[in-house]
Design an enzyme around this catalytic site. Sequence first.
Site, PDB file in Angstrom:
ATOM      1  N   THR A   1       0.854  -1.175  -0.010  1.00  0.00           N
ATOM      2  CA  THR A   1      -0.061   0.134  -0.039  1.00  0.00           C
ATOM      3  C   THR A   1       0.803   1.267  -0.027  1.00  0.00           C
ATOM      4  O   THR A   1       1.915   1.244   0.549  1.00  0.00           O
ATOM      5  CB  THR A   1      -1.095  -0.175   1.374  1.00  0.00           C
TER       6      THR A   1
ATOM      7  N   CYS B   1      -2.670   7.518   8.082  1.00  0.00           N
ATOM      8  CA  CYS B   1      -3.265   6.228   8.017  1.00  0.00           C
ATOM      9  C   CYS B   1      -2.234   5.189   8.588  1.00  0.00           C
ATOM     10  O   CYS B   1      -1.246   5.340   8.740  1.00  0.00           O
ATOM     11  CB  CYS B   1      -3.898   5.788   6.610  1.00  0.00           C
TER      12      CYS B   1
ATOM     13  N   HIS C   1      -5.692  -0.631   5.059  1.00  0.00           N
ATOM     14  CA  HIS C   1      -5.173   0.602   5.095  1.00  0.00           C
ATOM     15  C   HIS C   1      -6.194   1.373   5.857  1.00  0.00           C
ATOM     16  O   HIS C   1      -7.190   1.762   5.493  1.00  0.00           O
ATOM     17  CB  HIS C   1      -5.135   1.278   3.839  1.00  0.00           C
TER      18      HIS C   1
END
Lengths: 211, 162
Positions: free
Chosen positions: B23, B29, B46
């Site tokens: 990711t 995040c 995520h």
Amino acid sequence: MNYLERIQAPHLDILKEVGNIGAGHAATALSKMLNKSIDMAVPSVKIVHLSEVSEFVGGDEMVVAAIFLRLQGDAPGNMFFMLPLEEATRLIQQVTDDYTISSGNLTENEIGMSALCELGNILAGSYLSALSDFTSLNLQPTPPALAIDMAMAILSHGLIEVSKAGDYAIVIDTKISDKDDTTQSKGHFFLLPDPESFKIIFHSLGVKIDE
Amino acid sequence: MSNVIQVGMADLKYANSPNKIRTSGLGSCVGLIIYDEREKKCGMAHIMLPESSLARNGVLHRPKYADTAIEDLVKRFVDEGSPVYRLKAKIAGGAQMFNFSSTNEVMRIGPRNAEAVKVLLEEYKIKLISEDVGGNSGRTIEFNPDNSILQIKTINKGIKEI
């Protein structure tokens, strides 16, 4: 009902005009500062799913210099001015007249960073004051914050508030570019109103949004 | 042939060896990887927000929140025959992208995300093997379920493995 389902083509056109007026003023400010012609593209207004944001900002690891301001007042939201790092460096070289600054050492150059932050502040400030005049809404920006990092990591920060209300963000994106620039790298203004702000913006412009 | 599976923002996906999973652009995040070393399987989420109670309307997009993402990850592993005691976790992200003096809760979302994930892992009794959280840089992470190595890339500190 989700606010996004009520937004239709005329509403998107209004938001385009919002981006047009804001960025138009910002481009004029930049043009005066650099004594150069600055081109502006027709703004695009897109409804982007959170998982597609990375493609939207031009590749997932694109490194940018970004100035972030939080809008407070009648229609809260987030605003970013983003430039590819190379482009930001060139701009700072011109503004500070210091050509020893490179994309590698920009972050260590205090004057350069400060100039970049101020530049972003002026541009975002002219965007916002035009927007505020156009909508007759009271909008105040927080002091600007600067970051040089992956575009997506930066933009995601501005999406936190939006993400509480849904999985889509309305992004008002306007590109500006240097007229004699052959590389075509561009600066972007992103305006990300908080979900509740859309109704207020539309209302202030006399456009109804179905309840 | 091995592929790299991409996990978007607020997304959750699974990968089995020899595939890898990644990711990109983790800011505030948190990227959570739960894996079963023996089966060489992993799942990555995520995560954008610490808890699903922050959601303001309607249908929950479960991978977006720490609590619902972990619940789904664990359930999938258990359903596929991996007992919870064999599961391990690695996390990265939770940075503070902009330095504000303000104590606004939105500005502190990165540290809060990381904290929430750690507390939840403890509740589920999943062992946190390694972490790279906090700071103020964005991260791109890639996990290889074959050797359980998590590779972390930042723009100014290069690549590291945890």
